[in-house]
Design a protein around this motif. Structure first.
Motif, PDB file in Angstrom:
ATOM      1  N   ASP A  25       0.827  -1.202   0.000  1.00  0.00           N
ATOM      2  CA  ASP A  25       0.000   0.000   0.000  1.00  0.00           C
ATOM      3  C   ASP A  25       0.861   1.252   0.000  1.00  0.00           C
ATOM      4  O   ASP A  25       0.569   2.231  -0.702  1.00  0.00           O
ATOM      5  N   ARG A  29       0.994   4.254  -2.854  1.00  0.00           N
ATOM      6  CA  ARG A  29       0.791   5.670  -2.549  1.00  0.00           C
ATOM      7  C   ARG A  29       1.990   6.510  -2.987  1.00  0.00           C
ATOM      8  O   ARG A  29       1.836   7.621  -3.506  1.00  0.00           O
ATOM      9  N   GLU A  32       1.922   6.840  -6.787  1.00  0.00           N
ATOM     10  CA  GLU A  32       0.852   7.767  -7.156  1.00  0.00           C
ATOM     11  C   GLU A  32       1.276   9.210  -6.874  1.00  0.00           C
ATOM     12  O   GLU A  32       1.055  10.111  -7.694  1.00  0.00           O
ATOM     13  N   ARG A  85      -2.972   1.870  -8.026  1.00  0.00           N
ATOM     14  CA  ARG A  85      -2.577   1.236  -6.763  1.00  0.00           C
ATOM     15  C   ARG A  85      -3.702   0.426  -6.135  1.00  0.00           C
ATOM     16  O   ARG A  85      -3.462  -0.395  -5.246  1.00  0.00           O
TER      17      ARG A  85
END
Length: 212
Positions: A25, A29, A32, A85
């Motif tokens: 995760d 992030r 992104e 993601r």
């Protein structure tokens, strides 16, 4: 268990299908965010360049790995805005890019396996970890293992090496190659069967020439 048989025993899935990828995760992030703040891509580079380089080097040698690993991250940087993601894992995405680049060198890799099958096994490194890492490179494989890997269907070999060398989960392999989870399992099972037959009883091993 010998190194060759250890490769043949790459596990098939049991009751639990998915393995969590630590930091997945956070990676998503970061990637992104790097679309707006390009400098944040450096964290992804630092985290995974060594892994990708090592994987490519074990398949194609260090000289080629220098170029292909760098190209992998250049492509990833340029295409980072395409990554979702919520439906992907950054590590698998990077290995997918690297795999596409490795395919350009498939014939060179296949020639290396075939040549290694005819040569005596070199003296192993002192560290057990180094011996295990070397077992699935053309430079360090036993004749039986090298011959078996050369005979594998290219797609089966790709799955086996992503699991054995890349240490990807089956879900990651599926994502990296753009194939179904069940296809990963069937290709890995077939590859294991051939490797096991080759290292346990070379004279009766299956012969399935690589179509590439």
């Amino acid at each position: 268990m010998t190194p060759d048989l250890a490769l043949a025993a790459v596990p098939l899935p049991g009751g639990v299908r998915r393995s969590a990828v630590p930091g997945a995760d956070e990676d998503g992030r970061l990637l992104e965010a790097s679309v707006r703040e390009p400098e944040r891509f450096a964290v992804i580079f630092d985290r995974y360049f060594g892994q990708v380089h090592s994987y490519v080097a074990r398949r194609l040698g260090r000289d080629v790995a220098d170029d292909l690993a760098a190209e992998t991250f250049l492509i990833a940087f340029r295409q980072r805005d395409r990554f979702d993601r919520h439906s992907g894992v950054v590590r698998a995405w990077l290995y997918g890019i690297a795999t596409n680049l490795i395919r350009r060198h498939r014939r060179d890799e296949l020639r290396a396996w075939r040549a290694a099958a005819k040569l005596p096994l070199p003296e192993p490194a002192d560290a057990h970890e180094d011996r295990v890492a070397a077992q699935v490179t053309a430079q360090g494989a036993s004749g039986e293992l090298a011959a078996a890997l050369a005979k594998l269907n290219a797609k089966d070999r790709e799955v086996l090496l992503l699991v054995a060398l890349g240490q990807l989960t089956y879900d990651e392999v599926a994502a990296a190659l753009g194939i179904a989870y069940g296809t990963v399992c069937s290709r890995l099972s077939r590859a294991r069967r051939m490797i096991r037959a080759a290292v346990q009883n070379p004279s009766s091993a299956e012969s399935e020439e690589d179509p590439s």
